[in-house]
Design a protein around this motif. Structure first.
Motif, PDB file in Angstrom:
ATOM      1  N   CYS A  54       0.869  -1.166   0.000  1.00 29.47           N
ATOM      2  CA  CYS A  54       0.000   0.000   0.000  1.00 29.47           C
ATOM      3  C   CYS A  54       0.910   1.221   0.000  1.00 29.47           C
ATOM      4  N   LEU A  55       0.684   2.124  -0.953  1.00 32.10           N
ATOM      5  CA  LEU A  55       1.503   3.318  -1.086  1.00 32.10           C
ATOM      6  C   LEU A  55       0.673   4.573  -0.843  1.00 32.10           C
ATOM      7  N   ASP A  56       1.264   5.533  -0.164  1.00 31.46           N
ATOM      8  CA  ASP A  56       0.722   6.881  -0.044  1.00 31.46           C
ATOM      9  C   ASP A  56       1.726   7.749  -0.784  1.00 31.46           C
ATOM     10  N   ALA A  57       1.368   8.135  -2.001  1.00 36.23           N
ATOM     11  CA  ALA A  57       2.309   8.770  -2.932  1.00 36.23           C
ATOM     12  C   ALA A  57       3.455   7.778  -3.158  1.00 36.23           C
ATOM     13  N   ASP A  58       4.696   8.137  -2.806  1.00 30.89           N
ATOM     14  CA  ASP A  58       5.808   7.199  -3.021  1.00 30.89           C
ATOM     15  C   ASP A  58       6.250   6.520  -1.718  1.00 30.89           C
ATOM     16  N   ARG A  59       5.475   6.695  -0.656  1.00 26.53           N
ATOM     17  CA  ARG A  59       5.816   6.100   0.642  1.00 26.53           C
ATOM     18  C   ARG A  59       5.083   4.773   0.832  1.00 26.53           C
ATOM     19  N   ILE A  60       5.835   3.733   1.213  1.00 23.99           N
ATOM     20  CA  ILE A  60       5.220   2.451   1.560  1.00 23.99           C
ATOM     21  C   ILE A  60       4.640   2.593   2.959  1.00 23.99           C
ATOM     22  N   VAL A  61       3.322   2.358   3.070  1.00 22.36           N
ATOM     23  CA  VAL A  61       2.672   2.497   4.380  1.00 22.36           C
ATOM     24  C   VAL A  61       2.111   1.172   4.881  1.00 22.36           C
ATOM     25  N   GLY A  62       2.134   0.154   4.026  1.00 20.80           N
ATOM     26  CA  GLY A  62       1.663  -1.162   4.432  1.00 20.80           C
ATOM     27  C   GLY A  62       2.122  -2.200   3.436  1.00 20.80           C
ATOM     28  N   GLY A  63       2.169  -3.445   3.910  1.00 20.43           N
ATOM     29  CA  GLY A  63       2.566  -4.497   2.992  1.00 20.43           C
ATOM     30  C   GLY A  63       2.461  -5.864   3.623  1.00 20.43           C
ATOM     31  N   LEU A  64       2.538  -6.855   2.757  1.00 24.05           N
ATOM     32  CA  LEU A  64       2.601  -8.247   3.172  1.00 24.05           C
ATOM     33  C   LEU A  64       3.143  -9.064   2.019  1.00 24.05           C
ATOM     34  N   GLY A  65       3.569 -10.279   2.336  1.00 23.43           N
ATOM     35  CA  GLY A  65       4.072 -11.187   1.315  1.00 23.43           C
ATOM     36  C   GLY A  65       3.447 -12.550   1.473  1.00 23.43           C
ATOM     37  N   VAL A  66       3.730 -13.397   0.500  1.00 26.07           N
ATOM     38  CA  VAL A  66       3.303 -14.790   0.562  1.00 26.07           C
ATOM     39  C   VAL A  66       4.535 -15.646   0.290  1.00 26.07           C
ATOM     40  N   VAL A  67       4.810 -16.575   1.208  1.00 26.40           N
ATOM     41  CA  VAL A  67       5.973 -17.459   1.114  1.00 26.40           C
ATOM     42  C   VAL A  67       5.527 -18.893   1.357  1.00 26.40           C
ATOM     43  N   GLU A  68       6.397 -19.831   1.059  1.00 26.23           N
ATOM     44  CA  GLU A  68       6.066 -21.242   1.301  1.00 26.23           C
ATOM     45  C   GLU A  68       5.859 -21.513   2.789  1.00 26.23           C
ATOM     46  N   ASN A  69       6.792 -21.022   3.631  1.00 23.92           N
ATOM     47  CA  ASN A  69       6.719 -21.305   5.063  1.00 23.92           C
ATOM     48  C   ASN A  69       7.212 -20.098   5.840  1.00 23.92           C
ATOM     49  N   ASP A  70       6.458 -19.713   6.847  1.00 25.86           N
ATOM     50  CA  ASP A  70       6.788 -18.536   7.638  1.00 25.86           C
ATOM     51  C   ASP A  70       7.434 -18.936   8.969  1.00 25.86           C
ATOM     52  N   PHE A  71       8.550 -19.642   8.889  1.00 28.11           N
ATOM     53  CA  PHE A  71       9.376 -19.978  10.054  1.00 28.11           C
ATOM     54  C   PHE A  71       8.657 -20.829  11.105  1.00 28.11           C
ATOM     55  N   HIS A  72       7.941 -21.873  10.663  1.00 34.10           N
ATOM     56  CA  HIS A  72       7.307 -22.787  11.610  1.00 34.10           C
ATOM     57  C   HIS A  72       7.476 -24.230  11.145  1.00 34.10           C
ATOM     58  N   GLU A  73       7.202 -25.176  12.046  1.00 39.42           N
ATOM     59  CA  GLU A  73       7.476 -26.588  11.768  1.00 39.42           C
ATOM     60  C   GLU A  73       6.454 -27.257  10.859  1.00 39.42           C
ATOM     61  N   ARG A  74       5.321 -26.676  10.612  1.00 44.25           N
ATOM     62  CA  ARG A  74       4.288 -27.296   9.789  1.00 44.25           C
ATOM     63  C   ARG A  74       4.524 -26.977   8.311  1.00 44.25           C
ATOM     64  N   LYS A  75       5.517 -27.620   7.737  1.00 49.16           N
ATOM     65  CA  LYS A  75       5.891 -27.380   6.334  1.00 49.16           C
ATOM     66  C   LYS A  75       4.779 -27.808   5.376  1.00 49.16           C
ATOM     67  N   ASP A  76       3.856 -28.673   5.847  1.00 48.57           N
ATOM     68  CA  ASP A  76       2.744 -29.126   5.019  1.00 48.57           C
ATOM     69  C   ASP A  76       1.670 -28.050   4.850  1.00 48.57           C
ATOM     70  N   LEU A  77       1.694 -27.025   5.686  1.00 53.34           N
ATOM     71  CA  LEU A  77       0.693 -25.963   5.611  1.00 53.34           C
ATOM     72  C   LEU A  77       1.289 -24.783   4.844  1.00 53.34           C
ATOM     73  N   ALA A  78       1.063 -24.779   3.531  1.00 54.10           N
ATOM     74  CA  ALA A  78       1.667 -23.782   2.658  1.00 54.10           C
ATOM     75  C   ALA A  78       0.679 -23.435   1.547  1.00 54.10           C
ATOM     76  N   PRO A  79       0.814 -22.204   1.011  1.00 53.77           N
ATOM     77  CA  PRO A  79       1.749 -21.129   1.367  1.00 53.77           C
ATOM     78  C   PRO A  79       1.250 -20.332   2.563  1.00 53.77           C
ATOM     79  N   ASN A  80       2.117 -19.431   3.026  1.00 54.21           N
ATOM     80  CA  ASN A  80       1.822 -18.616   4.207  1.00 54.21           C
ATOM     81  C   ASN A  80       1.873 -17.130   3.861  1.00 54.21           C
ATOM     82  N   ILE A  81       0.856 -16.407   4.299  1.00 56.95           N
ATOM     83  CA  ILE A  81       0.940 -14.947   4.266  1.00 56.95           C
ATOM     84  C   ILE A  81       1.901 -14.561   5.384  1.00 56.95           C
ATOM     85  N   CYS A  82       2.795 -13.629   5.087  1.00 53.94           N
ATOM     86  CA  CYS A  82       3.818 -13.247   6.066  1.00 53.94           C
ATOM     87  C   CYS A  82       4.035 -11.741   6.066  1.00 53.94           C
TER      88      CYS A  82
END
Length: 150
Positions: A54-82
């Motif tokens: 999310c941008l306000d003009a050229d400033r990043i004011v919010g964000g998120l990503g999606v990755v396979e695993n967000d640093f947890h042991e349940r590798k079967d639960l993918a992908p993860n919003i992070c």
């Protein structure tokens, strides 16, 4: 205020990748290079797991990503919003919700569902269609909640 904000993916505006990687790194203490690698894989079509801002003009004011695993042991639960983050002065305006919906919709358009999310928050993500699934052990040893969005 939401009407002056712009919601993008780094794929649609790849010139923002360096800035976005530095921004996420400053919020989550994960090396900038890790974000750059994920974002470049997304921009170069090596993955459909995206990065949303999310941008306000050229400033990043919010964000998120999606990755396979967000640093947890349940590798079967993918992908993860992070890395969900909204700058403090922009909170309580629906930005995180719009980013979450943007990401979930993008994933579904690419045939990816369900998606998972690890958090200690209770009551926030439920507003956006996430439901509690289980507890998991994180890489650092802490126990956190995993949510699912179908």
């Amino acid at each position: 205020m939401l009407n002056k904000l712009k919601f993008i993916t780094v794929k649609t505006e790849p010139e923002i990748i360096e800035k976005a990687a530095a921004w996420f790194s400053s919020k989550w203490s994960v090396p900038k290079e890790a974000y750059l690698e994920c974002m470049n894989n997304y921009v170069n079509n090596k993955t459909n797991l995206g990065w949303f801002l999310c941008l306000d003009a050229d400033r990043i004011v919010g964000g998120l990503g999606v990755v396979e695993n967000d640093f947890h042991e349940r590798k079967d639960l993918a992908p993860n919003i992070c890395a969900v983050y909204v700058e403090e002065e922009y909170r309580n305006q629906g930005i995180a919700g719009r980013l979450l919906n943007f990401a979930v919709d993008d994933l579904k358009m690419n045939g990816i569902s369900p998606v998972y999310l690890i958090t200690d928050h209770i009551g926030f993500y439920e507003r956006y269609g996430f439901t509690f699934l289980t507890m998991t052990k994180c890489d650092g040893g802490d126990i956190s909640r995993i949510y699912i969005h179908k």
